[in-house]
Scaffold this active site. Structure first.
Site, PDB file in Angstrom:
ATOM      1  CD  GLU A  24      60.995   4.932  25.749  1.00  0.00           C
ATOM      2  OE1 GLU A  24      60.009   5.342  25.041  1.00  0.00           O
ATOM      3  OE2 GLU A  24      62.108   5.357  25.648  1.00  0.00           O
ATOM      4  CE1 TYR A  54      45.348   3.955  -1.615  1.00  0.00           C
ATOM      5  CE2 TYR A  54      45.430   5.676  -3.345  1.00  0.00           C
ATOM      6  CZ  TYR A  54      44.715   4.634  -2.546  1.00  0.00           C
ATOM      7  OH  TYR A  54      43.495   4.469  -2.914  1.00  0.00           O
ATOM      8  CD  GLU A  74      62.599  14.529  18.104  1.00  0.00           C
ATOM      9  OE1 GLU A  74      62.481  15.372  18.790  1.00  0.00           O
ATOM     10  OE2 GLU A  74      63.124  13.474  18.473  1.00  0.00           O
ATOM     11  CE  LYS A  99      58.232   6.582  22.520  1.00  0.00           C
ATOM     12  NZ  LYS A  99      59.698   6.779  22.711  1.00  0.00           N
TER      13      LYS A  99
END
Length: 121
Positions: A24, A54, A74, A99
């Protein structure tokens, strides 16, 4: 009490190298970010300077989410939350990091982490 004004960004896609496994860290994968910013009161005027842009926020979030290599989504969610809270008018934010290509031993459609953060009163 009235609910605060909110700005939502959903489905912001970032390709990055976050995860605990060695592969990864090498092979980029898709992360999808949703956020909902609760705003502090603002004047009732049709002026971009009185609110959160935005478009700029989306660019900052994408840049922060794509930088470096983190082990945990997290931690990624926390970085995104702090980016949003850096905006003067943002009082609180809920961030969800998806994910969808997480390498798991069983098939799943998505893995996600949601956090909520607020500025101190």
């Amino acid at each position: 009490m009235d609910r605060p004004d909110q700005i939502r960004l959903t489905g912001l896609e970032v390709t990055a190298r976050h995860g605990v496994y060695a592969e990864e860290k090498v092979t980029p994968q898709l992360f999808v970010i949703d956020l909902c910013c609760s705003l502090r009161p603002r004047p009732d005027t049709d002026d971009l300077a009185t609110t959160v842009d935005y478009s700029e926020l989306a660019q900052r979030v994408a840049r922060v989410a794509g930088e470096g290599s983190l082990d945990l989504i997290e931690t990624l969610a926390e970085r995104v939350a702090q980016t949003c809270l850096a905006e003067d008018l943002v009082a609180a934010v809920e961030v969800t990091v998806h994910k969808p290509q997480a390498p798991l031993p069983v098939p799943v459609a998505d893995v996600a982490v949601s956090i909520t953060r607020r500025k101190p009163a």
